[in-house]
Design a protein around this motif. Structure first.
Motif, PDB file in Angstrom:
ATOM      1  N   UNK A   1      59.337  38.945  66.083  1.00 31.41           N
ATOM      2  CA  UNK A   1      59.552  39.472  67.438  1.00 31.41           C
ATOM      3  C   UNK A   1      58.256  39.391  68.251  1.00 31.41           C
ATOM      4  N   UNK A   2      57.137  39.738  67.635  1.00 31.04           N
ATOM      5  CA  UNK A   2      55.850  39.624  68.339  1.00 31.04           C
ATOM      6  C   UNK A   2      55.528  38.168  68.644  1.00 31.04           C
ATOM      7  N   UNK A   3      55.821  37.284  67.714  1.00 30.38           N
ATOM      8  CA  UNK A   3      55.632  35.855  67.954  1.00 30.38           C
ATOM      9  C   UNK A   3      56.425  35.413  69.181  1.00 30.38           C
ATOM     10  N   UNK A   4      57.669  35.869  69.302  1.00 29.24           N
ATOM     11  CA  UNK A   4      58.497  35.487  70.456  1.00 29.24           C
ATOM     12  C   UNK A   4      57.918  36.040  71.761  1.00 29.24           C
ATOM     13  N   UNK A   5      57.420  37.270  71.738  1.00 29.75           N
ATOM     14  CA  UNK A   5      56.810  37.844  72.941  1.00 29.75           C
ATOM     15  C   UNK A   5      55.589  37.035  73.368  1.00 29.75           C
ATOM     16  N   UNK A   6      54.738  36.716  72.417  1.00 27.43           N
ATOM     17  CA  UNK A   6      53.528  35.942  72.726  1.00 27.43           C
ATOM     18  C   UNK A   6      53.914  34.544  73.198  1.00 27.43           C
ATOM     19  N   UNK A   7      54.938  33.964  72.614  1.00 27.08           N
ATOM     20  CA  UNK A   7      55.419  32.648  73.051  1.00 27.08           C
ATOM     21  C   UNK A   7      55.842  32.701  74.516  1.00 27.08           C
ATOM     22  N   UNK A   8      56.540  33.757  74.907  1.00 21.51           N
ATOM     23  CA  UNK A   8      56.953  33.914  76.310  1.00 21.51           C
ATOM     24  C   UNK A   8      55.734  34.014  77.223  1.00 21.51           C
ATOM     25  N   UNK A   9      54.754  34.792  76.820  1.00 19.79           N
ATOM     26  CA  UNK A   9      53.555  34.936  77.651  1.00 19.79           C
ATOM     27  C   UNK A   9      52.793  33.626  77.749  1.00 19.79           C
ATOM     28  N   UNK A  10      52.696  32.901  76.647  1.00 18.04           N
ATOM     29  CA  UNK A  10      51.983  31.617  76.662  1.00 18.04           C
ATOM     30  C   UNK A  10      52.724  30.596  77.525  1.00 18.04           C
ATOM     31  N   UNK A  11      54.034  30.636  77.492  1.00 20.00           N
ATOM     32  CA  UNK A  11      54.859  29.746  78.317  1.00 20.00           C
ATOM     33  C   UNK A  11      54.576  29.990  79.797  1.00 20.00           C
ATOM     34  N   UNK A  12      54.581  31.245  80.202  1.00 22.06           N
ATOM     35  CA  UNK A  12      54.316  31.578  81.608  1.00 22.06           C
ATOM     36  C   UNK A  12      52.869  31.262  81.990  1.00 22.06           C
ATOM     37  N   UNK A  13      51.943  31.610  81.114  1.00 19.60           N
ATOM     38  CA  UNK A  13      50.525  31.359  81.396  1.00 19.60           C
ATOM     39  C   UNK A  13      50.243  29.874  81.540  1.00 19.60           C
ATOM     40  N   UNK A  14      50.796  29.095  80.660  1.00 26.82           N
ATOM     41  CA  UNK A  14      50.565  27.651  80.718  1.00 26.82           C
ATOM     42  C   UNK A  14      51.131  27.061  82.011  1.00 26.82           C
ATOM     43  N   UNK A  15      52.287  27.534  82.413  1.00 25.86           N
ATOM     44  CA  UNK A  15      52.858  27.073  83.672  1.00 25.86           C
ATOM     45  C   UNK A  15      51.975  27.421  84.857  1.00 25.86           C
ATOM     46  N   UNK A  16      51.398  28.622  84.847  1.00 28.05           N
ATOM     47  CA  UNK A  16      50.530  29.032  85.947  1.00 28.05           C
ATOM     48  C   UNK A  16      49.218  28.250  85.944  1.00 28.05           C
ATOM     49  N   UNK A  17      48.673  27.967  84.788  1.00 28.05           N
ATOM     50  CA  UNK A  17      47.437  27.184  84.710  1.00 28.05           C
ATOM     51  C   UNK A  17      47.670  25.792  85.269  1.00 28.05           C
TER      52      UNK A  17
ATOM     53  N   UNK B   1      63.860  42.814  71.543  1.00 30.11           N
ATOM     54  CA  UNK B   1      62.861  42.387  72.528  1.00 30.11           C
ATOM     55  C   UNK B   1      63.159  43.047  73.862  1.00 30.11           C
ATOM     56  N   UNK B   2      62.168  43.051  74.728  1.00 28.73           N
ATOM     57  CA  UNK B   2      62.355  43.533  76.094  1.00 28.73           C
ATOM     58  C   UNK B   2      63.270  42.567  76.845  1.00 28.73           C
ATOM     59  N   UNK B   3      64.014  43.108  77.818  1.00 29.54           N
ATOM     60  CA  UNK B   3      64.931  42.275  78.603  1.00 29.54           C
ATOM     61  C   UNK B   3      64.213  41.092  79.255  1.00 29.54           C
ATOM     62  N   UNK B   4      62.992  41.306  79.735  1.00 24.46           N
ATOM     63  CA  UNK B   4      62.260  40.226  80.371  1.00 24.46           C
ATOM     64  C   UNK B   4      61.976  39.102  79.367  1.00 24.46           C
ATOM     65  N   UNK B   5      61.657  39.452  78.131  1.00 26.92           N
ATOM     66  CA  UNK B   5      61.420  38.434  77.106  1.00 26.92           C
ATOM     67  C   UNK B   5      62.696  37.641  76.850  1.00 26.92           C
ATOM     68  N   UNK B   6      63.831  38.323  76.790  1.00 23.66           N
ATOM     69  CA  UNK B   6      65.111  37.617  76.606  1.00 23.66           C
ATOM     70  C   UNK B   6      65.364  36.669  77.774  1.00 23.66           C
ATOM     71  N   UNK B   7      65.047  37.109  78.986  1.00 26.16           N
ATOM     72  CA  UNK B   7      65.246  36.251  80.166  1.00 26.16           C
ATOM     73  C   UNK B   7      64.366  35.006  80.102  1.00 26.16           C
ATOM     74  N   UNK B   8      63.123  35.182  79.683  1.00 27.12           N
ATOM     75  CA  UNK B   8      62.208  34.033  79.593  1.00 27.12           C
ATOM     76  C   UNK B   8      62.674  33.078  78.506  1.00 27.12           C
ATOM     77  N   UNK B   9      63.107  33.612  77.374  1.00 29.06           N
ATOM     78  CA  UNK B   9      63.626  32.749  76.306  1.00 29.06           C
ATOM     79  C   UNK B   9      64.855  31.974  76.779  1.00 29.06           C
TER      80      UNK B   9
END
Length: 124
Positions: A72-88, A31-39
């Motif tokens: 791995x794609x599931x984890x990336x999307x999970x990270x994006x959904x986590x951030x998006x939900x927080x912003x909403x 995964x990208x480093x940013x994804x690891x940080x979010x996880x």
């Protein structure tokens, strides 16, 4: 708008492989480093390790879907959904008059205050 994105630190989108033990089996996830940080942030919020969180995600997606074709794609999307939900949630709070009138307590950031729990993320 593009300038903001292209100026991102390249280390954020560099990929890193980590070995995770899922049910006793060592599995390599890239995964990208940013994804690891979010996880890691999500795991800290849940009071567990990143590896334990990933194992939990694997178990739950397997139970829900019956297979995990691209974890791995599931984890990336999970990270994006986590951030998006927080912003909403943050946007909803800022739009309400109560949120505008009441200061945030102590040193808690607005994002921390409105970030969903792992249970909410998993069941959305």
């Amino acid at each position: 708008m593009c300038e903001y994105f292209v100026k991102a630190d390249p280390k954020q989108y560099e990929q890193k492989s980590r070995t995770v033990r899922i049910h006793g089996v060592l599995t390599s996830i890239r995964l990208e480093n940013m994804a690891w940080d979010i996880l890691a942030e999500m795991a800290e919020e849940e009071g567990c390790t990143t590896n334990a969180l990933i194992s939990k995600f694997h178990d739950e997606i397997l139970a829900h879907r019956g297979e995990v074709p691209n974890f791995a794609s599931f984890l990336r999307v999970t990270c994006m959904r986590y951030l998006r939900r927080g912003m909403i949630e943050l946007e909803k709070q800022l739009q309400s008059t109560d949120a505008l009138d009441s200061p945030l307590p102590g040193n808690v950031s607005a994002f921390e205050r409105f970030t969903p729990s792992m249970a909410e993320v998993l069941h959305s």
